[in-house]
Design a protein around this motif. Sequence first.
Motif, PDB file in Angstrom:
ATOM      1  N   GLY A 163       0.800  -1.224   0.000  1.00  0.00           N
ATOM      2  CA  GLY A 163       0.000   0.000   0.000  1.00  0.00           C
ATOM      3  C   GLY A 163       0.828   1.265   0.000  1.00  0.00           C
ATOM      4  O   GLY A 163       0.368   2.298   0.504  1.00  0.00           O
ATOM      5  N   PHE A 164       2.039   1.204  -0.571  1.00  0.00           N
ATOM      6  CA  PHE A 164       2.883   2.398  -0.580  1.00  0.00           C
ATOM      7  C   PHE A 164       2.308   3.439  -1.536  1.00  0.00           C
ATOM      8  O   PHE A 164       2.059   3.173  -2.706  1.00  0.00           O
ATOM      9  CB  PHE A 164       4.304   2.040  -1.015  1.00  0.00           C
ATOM     10  CG  PHE A 164       5.170   3.248  -1.296  1.00  0.00           C
ATOM     11  CD1 PHE A 164       5.637   4.022  -0.254  1.00  0.00           C
ATOM     12  CD2 PHE A 164       5.493   3.605  -2.594  1.00  0.00           C
ATOM     13  CE1 PHE A 164       6.420   5.135  -0.489  1.00  0.00           C
ATOM     14  CE2 PHE A 164       6.275   4.713  -2.847  1.00  0.00           C
ATOM     15  CZ  PHE A 164       6.747   5.480  -1.798  1.00  0.00           C
ATOM     16  N   THR A 165       2.088   4.629  -1.021  1.00  0.00           N
ATOM     17  CA  THR A 165       1.612   5.739  -1.843  1.00  0.00           C
ATOM     18  C   THR A 165       2.359   7.005  -1.449  1.00  0.00           C
ATOM     19  O   THR A 165       2.729   7.182  -0.286  1.00  0.00           O
ATOM     20  CB  THR A 165       0.097   5.989  -1.663  1.00  0.00           C
ATOM     21  OG1 THR A 165      -0.193   6.253  -0.282  1.00  0.00           O
ATOM     22  CG2 THR A 165      -0.708   4.786  -2.113  1.00  0.00           C
ATOM     23  N   ARG A 166       2.587   7.848  -2.400  1.00  0.00           N
ATOM     24  CA  ARG A 166       3.185   9.158  -2.128  1.00  0.00           C
ATOM     25  C   ARG A 166       2.274  10.219  -2.744  1.00  0.00           C
ATOM     26  O   ARG A 166       1.716  10.026  -3.826  1.00  0.00           O
ATOM     27  CB  ARG A 166       4.591   9.253  -2.698  1.00  0.00           C
ATOM     28  CG  ARG A 166       4.707   8.958  -4.182  1.00  0.00           C
ATOM     29  CD  ARG A 166       6.107   9.158  -4.685  1.00  0.00           C
ATOM     30  NE  ARG A 166       6.210   8.928  -6.120  1.00  0.00           N
ATOM     31  CZ  ARG A 166       7.074   9.542  -6.912  1.00  0.00           C
ATOM     32  NH1 ARG A 166       7.888  10.454  -6.415  1.00  0.00           N
ATOM     33  NH2 ARG A 166       7.113   9.275  -8.201  1.00  0.00           N
ATOM     34  N   LYS A 167       2.146  11.313  -2.051  1.00  0.00           N
ATOM     35  CA  LYS A 167       1.222  12.351  -2.475  1.00  0.00           C
ATOM     36  C   LYS A 167       1.848  13.713  -2.259  1.00  0.00           C
ATOM     37  O   LYS A 167       2.229  14.057  -1.141  1.00  0.00           O
ATOM     38  CB  LYS A 167      -0.087  12.244  -1.688  1.00  0.00           C
ATOM     39  CG  LYS A 167      -1.120  13.297  -2.044  1.00  0.00           C
ATOM     40  CD  LYS A 167      -2.360  13.135  -1.192  1.00  0.00           C
ATOM     41  CE  LYS A 167      -3.406  14.198  -1.525  1.00  0.00           C
ATOM     42  NZ  LYS A 167      -4.610  14.068  -0.670  1.00  0.00           N
ATOM     43  N   ALA A 168       1.961  14.452  -3.328  1.00  0.00           N
ATOM     44  CA  ALA A 168       2.478  15.814  -3.231  1.00  0.00           C
ATOM     45  C   ALA A 168       1.322  16.759  -2.910  1.00  0.00           C
ATOM     46  O   ALA A 168       0.311  16.784  -3.614  1.00  0.00           O
ATOM     47  CB  ALA A 168       3.141  16.223  -4.538  1.00  0.00           C
ATOM     48  N   ILE A 169       1.454  17.509  -1.831  1.00  0.00           N
ATOM     49  CA  ILE A 169       0.406  18.468  -1.449  1.00  0.00           C
ATOM     50  C   ILE A 169       0.976  19.889  -1.440  1.00  0.00           C
ATOM     51  O   ILE A 169       0.512  20.748  -0.705  1.00  0.00           O
ATOM     52  CB  ILE A 169      -0.198  18.115  -0.084  1.00  0.00           C
ATOM     53  CG1 ILE A 169       0.875  18.021   0.983  1.00  0.00           C
ATOM     54  CG2 ILE A 169      -0.979  16.817  -0.155  1.00  0.00           C
ATOM     55  CD1 ILE A 169       0.295  17.782   2.369  1.00  0.00           C
ATOM     56  N   SER A 170       1.986  20.096  -2.266  1.00  0.00           N
ATOM     57  CA  SER A 170       2.533  21.451  -2.410  1.00  0.00           C
ATOM     58  C   SER A 170       1.484  22.368  -3.018  1.00  0.00           C
ATOM     59  O   SER A 170       0.636  21.943  -3.807  1.00  0.00           O
ATOM     60  CB  SER A 170       3.777  21.413  -3.306  1.00  0.00           C
ATOM     61  OG  SER A 170       4.757  20.558  -2.775  1.00  0.00           O
ATOM     62  N   LEU A 207       5.954  23.643   0.003  1.00  0.00           N
ATOM     63  CA  LEU A 207       6.548  22.420  -0.534  1.00  0.00           C
ATOM     64  C   LEU A 207       6.363  21.315   0.484  1.00  0.00           C
ATOM     65  O   LEU A 207       6.942  21.346   1.570  1.00  0.00           O
ATOM     66  CB  LEU A 207       8.040  22.636  -0.828  1.00  0.00           C
ATOM     67  CG  LEU A 207       8.777  21.482  -1.504  1.00  0.00           C
ATOM     68  CD1 LEU A 207       8.213  21.236  -2.896  1.00  0.00           C
ATOM     69  CD2 LEU A 207      10.268  21.789  -1.590  1.00  0.00           C
ATOM     70  N   GLU A 208       5.536  20.324   0.150  1.00  0.00           N
ATOM     71  CA  GLU A 208       5.244  19.264   1.109  1.00  0.00           C
ATOM     72  C   GLU A 208       4.876  17.986   0.378  1.00  0.00           C
ATOM     73  O   GLU A 208       4.229  18.009  -0.676  1.00  0.00           O
ATOM     74  CB  GLU A 208       4.106  19.676   2.040  1.00  0.00           C
ATOM     75  CG  GLU A 208       3.863  18.700   3.175  1.00  0.00           C
ATOM     76  CD  GLU A 208       2.854  19.221   4.177  1.00  0.00           C
ATOM     77  OE1 GLU A 208       2.490  18.450   5.084  1.00  0.00           O
ATOM     78  OE2 GLU A 208       2.430  20.382   4.044  1.00  0.00           O
ATOM     79  N   ARG A 249       7.355  14.775   4.498  1.00  0.00           N
ATOM     80  CA  ARG A 249       8.746  15.121   4.258  1.00  0.00           C
ATOM     81  C   ARG A 249       9.068  16.455   4.902  1.00  0.00           C
ATOM     82  O   ARG A 249       8.343  17.440   4.744  1.00  0.00           O
ATOM     83  CB  ARG A 249       9.018  15.223   2.748  1.00  0.00           C
ATOM     84  CG  ARG A 249      10.491  15.294   2.408  1.00  0.00           C
ATOM     85  CD  ARG A 249      10.710  15.759   0.998  1.00  0.00           C
ATOM     86  NE  ARG A 249      10.401  17.178   0.849  1.00  0.00           N
ATOM     87  CZ  ARG A 249      10.652  17.887  -0.241  1.00  0.00           C
ATOM     88  NH1 ARG A 249      11.185  17.311  -1.286  1.00  0.00           N
ATOM     89  NH2 ARG A 249      10.345  19.168  -0.303  1.00  0.00           N
ATOM     90  N   CYS A 250      10.175  16.484   5.653  1.00  0.00           N
ATOM     91  CA  CYS A 250      10.628  17.730   6.244  1.00  0.00           C
ATOM     92  C   CYS A 250      12.059  17.995   5.791  1.00  0.00           C
ATOM     93  O   CYS A 250      12.735  17.093   5.314  1.00  0.00           O
ATOM     94  CB  CYS A 250      10.537  17.688   7.773  1.00  0.00           C
ATOM     95  SG  CYS A 250      11.476  16.364   8.553  1.00  0.00           S
TER      96      CYS A 250
END
Length: 297
Positions: A56-63, A84-85, A295-296
């Motif tokens: 269930g690996f997912t990545r989501k850009a919410i920039s 940028l997040e 991500r930080c």
Amino acid sequence: MTWFSAPAPVARRVRGYFAPVNRTAQTPVLFDPAEQGGFNLDAAPAPWLSLGWIQGFTRKAISKTGQVLTGIPASPLEQVRETLETQVSLEFLSWTKLTMALATGSQHMNLLAAANGAAPSADGATAASAVTALSGSTATFVALAATDAAQFLAGSIVALDADYTGQTGFVGAPVSGAYVRQALTDVNYIRRVTFNVALVSQATSTGLTLAEPLPGGVPAAGAKLQAVTGFVDREGQFLPGVVGTICHGRQPGERIFFYYPRLQTMASAQEVALPLDGKNTNGLARVLLKASFWRCR
């Protein structure tokens, strides 16, 4: 004109890897795919530690983006990025010290075995005395005196780290397990929070053979050992830092890496029950650890 074409990659299973952040210097671990992209997935290069299989690996850009307006009437002049997040979520298929700590997003402590006859206490009974690892110990074998080795059995879990001597700041090796603001009096405190734990596969009169290498490698001089009977997380106490690499595919030529120099847990503990028959008619379910990170810098 198309010079190169390849089918979409097929990933049978996905693996995750973790490296500790130097919390004091705030420096992550470098992953260079040009040099390290072909590593053995079953034996990651130090200091990377395997998190096992994940799903269930997912990545989501919410920039967020915005526009710079100018003129009368106003019209867009430029497009700018306001924030940028990135968010990453996954489910761990195995319960280990590392996966439990990363999924809970809080301080994860080792329950040290209690001393014989110790009275129950709200914050844990008095722990059995630690024993010293002798010279000649390795990442997979802890040399002990015969009387000390007799206290441990195959199948037990042990924690190996230094005595706590009143220091403040980040403590625990190789991963910071806690941040101490004021000096404590518990000599076993570092072993209560250390990630340097392992399963004993064989116990002899000369020492303990471990099922897997210690995350911290060869024990430091003076390191001591204690038995662990379980784990507990304390909500709101400590946020672990993460350097993460996710790998799709097994062969070097078909791998896809997702590398995050610094991730921070963004959600508290949340387990997921997955019915074994798909319909939950027999009541049997696999309990998975669900984790979310952002991500930080």
